[in-house]
Design a protein around this motif. Structure first.
Motif, PDB file in Angstrom:
ATOM      1  N   ALA A  67      24.949 -42.919  21.262  1.00  0.00           N
ATOM      2  CA  ALA A  67      25.586 -42.514  20.002  1.00  0.00           C
ATOM      3  C   ALA A  67      25.939 -43.729  19.156  1.00  0.00           C
ATOM      4  O   ALA A  67      25.749 -43.724  17.936  1.00  0.00           O
ATOM      5  CB  ALA A  67      26.836 -41.680  20.293  1.00  0.00           C
ATOM      6  N   SER A  68      26.431 -44.773  19.794  1.00  0.00           N
ATOM      7  CA  SER A  68      26.772 -45.993  19.065  1.00  0.00           C
ATOM      8  C   SER A  68      25.536 -46.661  18.483  1.00  0.00           C
ATOM      9  O   SER A  68      25.552 -47.138  17.351  1.00  0.00           O
ATOM     10  CB  SER A  68      27.501 -46.978  19.984  1.00  0.00           C
ATOM     11  N   ALA A  69      24.468 -46.683  19.264  1.00  0.00           N
ATOM     12  CA  ALA A  69      23.219 -47.286  18.780  1.00  0.00           C
ATOM     13  C   ALA A  69      22.665 -46.498  17.597  1.00  0.00           C
ATOM     14  O   ALA A  69      22.200 -47.075  16.615  1.00  0.00           O
ATOM     15  CB  ALA A  69      22.203 -47.347  19.912  1.00  0.00           C
ATOM     16  N   ALA A  70      22.737 -45.164  17.685  1.00  0.00           N
ATOM     17  CA  ALA A  70      22.237 -44.334  16.583  1.00  0.00           C
ATOM     18  C   ALA A  70      23.067 -44.553  15.320  1.00  0.00           C
ATOM     19  O   ALA A  70      22.521 -44.677  14.221  1.00  0.00           O
ATOM     20  CB  ALA A  70      22.266 -42.862  16.985  1.00  0.00           C
ATOM     21  N   ALA A  71      24.381 -44.619  15.471  1.00  0.00           N
ATOM     22  CA  ALA A  71      25.241 -44.860  14.306  1.00  0.00           C
ATOM     23  C   ALA A  71      24.963 -46.233  13.714  1.00  0.00           C
ATOM     24  O   ALA A  71      24.892 -46.393  12.492  1.00  0.00           O
ATOM     25  CB  ALA A  71      26.707 -44.739  14.698  1.00  0.00           C
ATOM     26  N   GLY A  72      24.784 -47.226  14.564  1.00  0.00           N
ATOM     27  CA  GLY A  72      24.478 -48.573  14.082  1.00  0.00           C
ATOM     28  C   GLY A  72      23.137 -48.645  13.384  1.00  0.00           C
ATOM     29  O   GLY A  72      22.997 -49.296  12.350  1.00  0.00           O
ATOM     30  N   ALA A  73      22.154 -47.932  13.939  1.00  0.00           N
ATOM     31  CA  ALA A  73      20.822 -47.943  13.335  1.00  0.00           C
ATOM     32  C   ALA A  73      20.830 -47.270  11.965  1.00  0.00           C
ATOM     33  O   ALA A  73      20.214 -47.771  11.023  1.00  0.00           O
ATOM     34  CB  ALA A  73      19.824 -47.249  14.253  1.00  0.00           C
ATOM     35  N   THR A  74      21.539 -46.153  11.845  1.00  0.00           N
ATOM     36  CA  THR A  74      21.569 -45.480  10.547  1.00  0.00           C
ATOM     37  C   THR A  74      22.377 -46.282   9.534  1.00  0.00           C
ATOM     38  O   THR A  74      22.105 -46.219   8.340  1.00  0.00           O
ATOM     39  CB  THR A  74      22.148 -44.058  10.644  1.00  0.00           C
ATOM     40  N   ALA A  75      23.352 -47.032   9.994  1.00  0.00           N
ATOM     41  CA  ALA A  75      24.171 -47.833   9.073  1.00  0.00           C
ATOM     42  C   ALA A  75      23.396 -49.020   8.505  1.00  0.00           C
ATOM     43  O   ALA A  75      23.788 -49.577   7.482  1.00  0.00           O
ATOM     44  CB  ALA A  75      25.426 -48.322   9.775  1.00  0.00           C
TER      45      ALA A  75
END
Length: 88
Positions: A67-75
């Motif tokens: 979840a953290s990686a996905a949020a970071g990638a979209t940011a």
């Protein structure tokens, strides 16, 4: 001893129904948690309680990392990524 040393400098004020809110939050999550533990027990019937906890911990780490990686990638995508990363 001075009063400043015996009392905390800032006190946290909790709502009167704080305890009830915590218990309600736990009650809402309980069926999902017990179902997950039953599923682990079904897949690994010989697992000890410590092994079950290890499986739960590994799943938690994998989920939060993803979840953290996905949020970071979209940011990283300006304009589109930031609203998605903050959940809007």
């Amino acid at each position: 001893m001075s009063e400043a040393l015996t009392k905390p400098s800032s006190a946290i004020s909790l709502p009167d129904d704080f305890k009830e809110r915590v218990f309600k939050a736990i009650a809402v999550q309980r069926p999902a948690a017990t179902a997950y533990i039953r599923e682990i027990r079904r897949r690994k019937p010989d697992a000890t309680p410590a092994e079950v906890m290890k499986i739960i911990e590994q799943q938690y780490i994998a989920t939060t990392t993803s979840a953290s990686a996905a949020a970071g990638a979209t940011a990283t995508i300006p304009v589109v990524g930031i609203p998605v990363a903050i959940g809007h």
